[in-house]
Design an enzyme around this catalytic site. Structure first.
Site, short mmCIF file in Angstrom:
data_model
loop_
_atom_site.label_atom_id
_atom_site.label_comp_id
_atom_site.label_asym_id
_atom_site.label_seq_id
_atom_site.Cartn_x
_atom_site.Cartn_y
_atom_site.Cartn_z
CD GLU A 107 -2.86 1.27 2.33
OE1 GLU A 107 -3.64 2.23 2.38
OE2 GLU A 107 -2.84 0.37 3.19
CD GLU A 121 -5.07 -1.90 5.63
OE1 GLU A 121 -5.65 -1.16 4.81
OE2 GLU A 121 -4.09 -1.54 6.29
CG ASN A 122 -0.66 -6.91 3.85
OD1 ASN A 122 -0.65 -6.04 3.00
ND2 ASN A 122 0.29 -7.00 4.78
CD GLU A 157 -3.09 -1.91 10.54
OE1 GLU A 157 -3.56 -2.16 9.41
OE2 GLU A 157 -2.72 -0.77 10.86
CG HIS A 205 -7.88 -1.40 7.93
ND1 HIS A 205 -8.67 -0.47 7.31
CD2 HIS A 205 -6.77 -0.72 8.33
CE1 HIS A 205 -8.09 0.70 7.33
NE2 HIS A 205 -6.93 0.59 7.95
CD GLU A 259 -6.03 3.69 6.68
OE1 GLU A 259 -6.17 3.56 7.91
OE2 GLU A 259 -5.50 2.80 5.98
#
Length: 866
Positions: free
Chosen positions: A124, A267-268, A301, A304, A323
C-alpha cells in the site's frame, strides 16, 4: 532549479480501468538478489472500445510475456512512466509474465524487500508494481493464489494471504507452500513473508462457532514478547462482533513483526505485517504507552478486515473512507478497553498537536483531497485523525444505534466492492430515514480547522438563556468554502455543579441563536462537550467561569479543556511579557486552582495526570502569528517550575502514594498511577535545592518496568542532571542488544534542551545501534529532533536546518517516504522569525535544485516554498 515537476493526479480525471484482472496466480521463487516472479492472469476488457493494455511496473527486469500461451515481443516498457504497454490484446485473455526483482537492494521498503533475514512486502499504496507488472490500482480487484518456493533451511516459514492449500518438498533443499485467498482484493492488500521465524499460536471461536487459528510470527527469541499482542487481537475480534456484528471470515489470521517497516502496520488480508514496535512488548522493555499503542494498532488492522478489505477504496482520493472510519473504530475499541474519558482526551491531544498544525500549514488538505503528486504523502493526520472526527460527528448526529444501522446498510450494499465516501454517506442516510447530509459533506471537501465562537446572554426576568454560535473558516480554507453542518454538544451548568440540561445543537448557518426556556439561574455554558466537533473554540467565558468548569463540569473532556484554556491564556500572556523584556509573574488564582486539582481525591490518577499537564510548545506555537521558540520554552519552564515550587509537598506525597514498588499490573488504573507518578517526578525535578535532586536517578536505578525507567531517564536528560551521562551509559549497556529499547535511548537524548544536543546527534549517527535504512531508528533520532526539539531544530545559526536538509537528500536516495516526512518539519517556514526564514528557505531551495529528487520530497518542499 528543477523544472520537471511531477505530474499532478486529479480526482476529476478519474476513469474506470480499461482492463480488470479477475484472477492472478503467482509463483514466487525467492532469492535475496534475484527473485523470479511468474504471474498468470485472467484479464478482461472493461471498456466498449479496444484500447492498449497498460500495466504498472517499477524496478522490474522483464523476462517474457505470453498472451493465451503465445510469446509476444510487441510491447513498450517505459522506465520514465514505469509502465508496460501492449498495444493489441483480445477482449478476454490469459496473460503470463515472468520477471525478476532484487529484494535485497530494495531500500524503499515498498514491494518485496528484506528486513534482516526476512522476506516481506509492503504494497500500500503502489508497492505491488515493484513485484510484477499489474493494473495496480484499488478498483482492480482479483482473486490471488500464490505458490512460494524457497530454500527450506533458510526460510522454513512461507506465508501469504488466505488459506494454505498445498505444501511439499522440492529438489535442491527447497520447499513450497501454496496459498489461496477466496476473496477478491486490490493488489495493495497482497502480502508475502518468508523466514526462519519464531511463532506463538492461539485460537478464537467466533459467535457463530467457527474456530479461527491465530498465529503471530517474530524473530526467534522474541516469542515471549508477543502475548500482549495476541490478547489484544482476541479482544479486537470479540469487540467487533459485539459492537458491529462483524465476524472474521478466514480460517487463519496471521501477524508478522518486522523491524524495517515504513508504517505502523499493514492490514493485508489474513496476513498483517507489523512494525515490530507494535507487536513486541514486555514489562521490562516496553512502556505503558507502547502497550496502549499495541492494543490500538492491533485493533486498527484487524478492524480493516471489514472497513478497508471487504469494502475498499475506489481510488486513493477516497483514502479516508477506510482510514478515517477505522481510526474511529479503533478509538472506540480503546475507549471500551480502557478509560473512555482518558482515551478521548488523548485522541484530541494528538489531533491538535499533529492535524491542527498540518491543517494550518502549507500542506493543508481536506480529508478527501482533489489532487496529489505522490499518494504516499497523503497518509496524514488529516486523512486519519480528522477523518475519524468526521465519522464521530456522523455518529453524534445519528446516535449510536442510528450509526450501527448505517454500518449494517453499508455492508449490505457494498460488501466486496471498491467504493467512494459518497457511498458511505448514502448508506448512513438511507438507514436513517434519508437523513440529509448535503451540507455535512463540506467536511470532506474543505481544508482548514473551522473556528467556533460562542457568546451567551441570560435574562433573569424571562428565565431565558440565549446561546449564540458563530462559525468561521480558517484563513487558508478554500475561498469558495461553505458553512459546515456541525453538531455542538452543550451543557448548562448550575452554580452547584449540576447540569440544568444537555443537548446536541446542530449549527448550519454562519450564526445561530439557541434559546433555552425556564432557566431559573444564570448557568455557565459548557460548549463542545466531548469535543463533538473538531473546531477551534473561543467563548465569552470569564477566567472565573473557566476555573469553575475546571472544578465542576460533569463532562470530563470539558473539565480537562477548561484547565487547558486557562493555562493557554496565561502562557500566551507571559510569552508576550517575556518578548517585551518584562519579568514573568504567575496568577495566584491559577496556582491555587492547580493545587485543587492535585488535592482532588474524586478524580482518578490517569485523568489527574492529564489535567496537571500544561499545553505543549507545539500547541502554543499554533497560536502565535510569529513563532518565538526560545521564549515559549522559557515560559513553559517558568510556569511548571513555579507550580512545582508552590506545590512540591503535595506533588511528592502524590508521587509516593502511586509508587507501586515491585508490583506491576497492566490495567488502566495501574497505568494511570505510573503516568501520574512520572508527571510528578518531572515537576519535582524542577524544584531548586537538594530536596529532590537525586529523586530521578534513584527511580532510574530502582525501576522494575520500562515506564518508570524511561520516565526517569527522560527527566535526567531534560534537566541536564549531573547523573545524565552515567544514566545514559548504564541504559545503553543494559539494553544495547534490544533494538526497540535503543530506539527509546536515541529519542530521549534528542529531548535535551541545551546546545549539546546537536553534537550528540552527530555522535549517535555513528553509533553501532543506528542504521539509516531502518525507519524506526530514523524516526527516533532525526524525527524526534525535528518534531520535538523545536528550539534546537530552529537554532539561530541555521545548523539544524542545514543538517536535516542534508539528511533528507541522503535518505531520498534510499527511502523517499522517510525523506518526505522529515521535510514536513519545515512546514512552519511562513511563521518563523525573518532571520530563520531566510536560512530555512535557502536549504529548501537547495533541496529542490537536486537532480533525481523524488516526487515525495518535491511535493512537500514545493508546497512549503509556495
Amino acid at each position: 532549479m528543477k523544472t520537471d515537476a511531477p505530474k499532478i493526479i486529479k480526482l476529476s480525471e478519474y476513469k474506470k480501468p480499461d482492463y480488470l484482472v479477475e484472477t492472478i496466480d503467482l509463483v514466487v521463487n525467492l532469492n535475496s538478489s534475484a527473485t523470479l516472479i511468474q504471474s498468470t492472469m485472467k484479464v478482461k476488457r472493461n471498456t466498449n472500445d479496444a484500447v492498449a493494455l497498460v500495466l504498472n511496473g517499477e524496478e522490474l527486469k522483464l523476462h517474457s510475456i505470453k498472451i493465451n500461451g503465445e510469446k509476444i515481443t510487441d510491447y513498450v516498457q517505459s522506465t520514465e512512466t514505469h509502465t508496460l504497454t501492449i498495444s493489441t490484446v483480445p477482449e478476454e485473455f490469459i496473460l503470463e509474465i515472468e520477471n525478476e526483482i532484487n529484494p535485497e537492494a530494495n531500500k524503499t521498503l515498498d514491494g518485496l524487500y528484506k528486513s534482516g533475514t526476512i522476506f516481506c512486502t509492503q504494497n500500500e499504496p503502489e508497492g505491488f508494481r515493484r513485484i510484477t507488472f499489474y493494473v495496480d490500482r484499488p478498483d482492480n480487484m482479483a482473486k490471488f493464489t500464490t505458490k512460494i518456493i524457497a530454500d527450506k533451511s533458510l526460510y522454513p516459514i512461507l506465508l501469504s494471504n488466505g488459506n494454505p492449500i498445498a505444501r511439499g518438498e522440492l529438489p535442491g533443499g527447497k520447499h513450497f507452500v501454496t496459498w489461496e485467498d477466496p476473496f477478491k482484493k486490490p493488489a495493495y492488500l497482497y502480502a508475502l513473508v518468508a523466514g526462519d521465524l519464531g511463532l506463538i499460536k492461539d485460537s478464537y471461536t467466533t459467535t457463530s462457532g467457527r474456530k479461527v487459528a491465530l498465529e503471530i510470527y517474530c524473530d526467534k527469541g522474541n516469542e515471549n514478547k508477543c502475548h500482549y499482542a495476541m490478547e489484544s487481537l482476541k479482544k479486537s475480534m470479540k469487540w467487533d462482533e459485539d459492537r458491529f456484528g462483524l465476524e472474521y471470515d478466514l480460517d487463519i489470521y496471521m501477524i508478522v513483526a518486522v523491524d524495517a517497516f515504513n508504517m505502523g502496520a499493514m492490514e493485508n488480508k489474513g496476513l498483517n505485517i507489523f512494525n515490530s514496535a507494535y507487536v513486541l512488548a514486555d514489562q521490562k522493555s516496553a512502556t505503558d504507552s507502547n502497550f496502549y499503542g499495541i492494543e490500538s494498532v492491533i485493533g486498527h488492522e484487524y478492524f480493516h478486515n471489514w472497513t478497508g478489505n471487504r469494502i475498499t477504496c475506489r481510488d486513493w482520493f477516497q483514502l479516508t473512507l477506510k482510514e478515517g472510519l477505522t481510526v474511529f473504530r479503533d478509538q472506540e475499541f480503546s475507549a471500551d478497553m480502557n478509560s473512555r474519558s482518558v482515551e478521548r482526551i488523548q485522541s484530541v491531544q494528538g489531533l491538535r498537536a499533529a492535524q491542527f498544525a498540518e491543517d494550518a500549514g502549507p500542506t493543508s488538505h481536506p480529508i478527501k483531497p482533489e489532487t496529489y503528486m505522490e499518494i504516499n504523502n497523503f497518509y496524514t493526520a488529516t486523512i486519519y485523525e480528522k477523518g475519524s472526527e468526521v465519522i464521530r460527528m456522523i455518529q453524534t448526529l445519528l446516535g449510536v444505534d442510528g450509526f450501527r444501522k448505517g454500518m449494517d446498510k453499508y455492508f449490505e450494499l457494498f460488501d466486496g466492492q471498491a467504493v467512494r465516501t459518497e457511498d458511505f454517506i448514502h448508506a448512513m442516510s438511507v438507514a436513517n430515514n434519508n437523513f440529509d447530509f448535503t451540507q455535512f459533506k463540506n467536511w470532506y471537501s474543505q481544508n482548514g480547522t473551522p473556528h467556533l465562537h460562542a457568546t451567551s446572554k441570560f435574562d433573569s426576568q424571562l428565565k431565558k438563556f440565549t446561546l449564540t454560535l458563530t462559525q468561521s473558516f480558517a484563513p487558508n480554507t478554500i475561498s469558495e468554502a461553505k458553512n459546515y453542518h456541525m453538531p455542538v454538544r452543550v451543557g448548562l451548568v448550575a452554580a452547584n455543579g449540576s447540569d440544568l440540561l444537555t443537548k446536541v445543537l446542530e449549527l448550519k448557518e454562519k450564526t445561530q441563536e439557541f434559546v433555552f426556556e425556564n432557566i431559573l439561574e444564570r448557568p455557565i455554558a459548557s460548549i463542545n462537550r466531548d469535543f463533538s466537533a473538531p473546531v477551534k473554540l473561543t467563548t465569552d467565558l470569564s477566567f472565573d467561569d473557566e476555573l469553575f468548569l475546571m472544578g465542576h463540569d460533569s463532562d470530563t473532556f470539558n473539565r480537562f479543556e477548561a484547565a487547558q484554556v486557562v493555562s493557554m491564556k496565561i502562557l500566551l500572556e507571559l510569552i508576550e511579557e517575556k518578548k517585551a523584556g518584562r519579568a514573568c509573574q504567575l496568577n495566584p488564582k491559577y496556582i491555587e486552582a492547580f493545587g485543587k486539582i492535585l488535592n482532588d481525591t474524586k478524580i482518578d490518577e490517569a485523568f489527574k495526570a492529564l489535567s496537571i499537564s500544561i499545553p505543549s510548545e507545539g500547541i502554543l506555537h499554533q497560536e502565535q502569528s510569529e513563532i518565538y521558540y526560545s521564549e515559549t520554552e522559557s515560559v513553559r519552564n517558568f510556569v511548571r517550575k513555579t507550580l512545582a515550587t508552590h506545590h512540591h509537598e503535595v506533588l511528592f506525597k502524590l508521587y509516593k502514594s502511586v509508587d507501586q514498588g515491585n508490583v506491576y499490573k497492566l490495567d488502566p488504573k495501574s497505568m494511570g498511577q505510573r503516568d501520574l507518578k512520572n508527571k510528578c517526578l518531572s515537576m519535582l525535578s524542577l524544584v531548586e535545592g537538594d530536596l529532590y535532586k537525586n529523586l530521578g536517578f534513584s527511580q532510574f536505578k530502582s525501576a522494575t518496568n520500562m515506564t518508570d525507567e524511561l520516565g526517569a531517564l527522560g527527566v535526567l536528560v531534560e534537566t541536564n542532571s549531573a547523573h545524565k551521562k552515567e544514566a545514559l551509559e548504564l541504559f545503553y549497556k543494559k539494553w544495547k542488544n534490544e533494538t526497540l529499547v535503543m530506539q527509546k535511548w536515541l529519542g530521549v537524548q534528542m529531548m535535551a534542551t541545551d546546545d549539546s544536543v546537536f553534537d550528540a546527534l552527530l555522535e549517535l549517527e555513528k553509533n553501532e545501534v543506528y542504521d539509516k535504512t531502518i525507519p524506526n531508528l530514523v524516526r527516533s533520532l532525526l524525527g524526534t529532533f525535528v518534531a520535538s526539539n523545536k528550539v534546537q531544530f530552529n537554532h539561530p545559526s541555521g545548523r539544524g536546518y542545514k543538517l536535516i536538509a542534508e539528511r533528507i537528500l541522503e535518505l531520498d536516495k534510499l527511502n523517499p517516504q522517510m525523506a518526505s516526512r522529515l521535510a514536513s518539519g519545515y512546514k512552519d517556514m511562513a511563521r518563523v522569525p525573518q532571520n530563520l526564514k531566510s536560512l530555512m528557505k535557502g536549504e529548501l531551495e537547495n533541496i529542490l535544485k537536486t537532480d533525481g529528487l523524488s516526487k515525495n520530497v518535491f511535493e512537500i518542499v514545493s508546497k512549503i516554498l509556495g
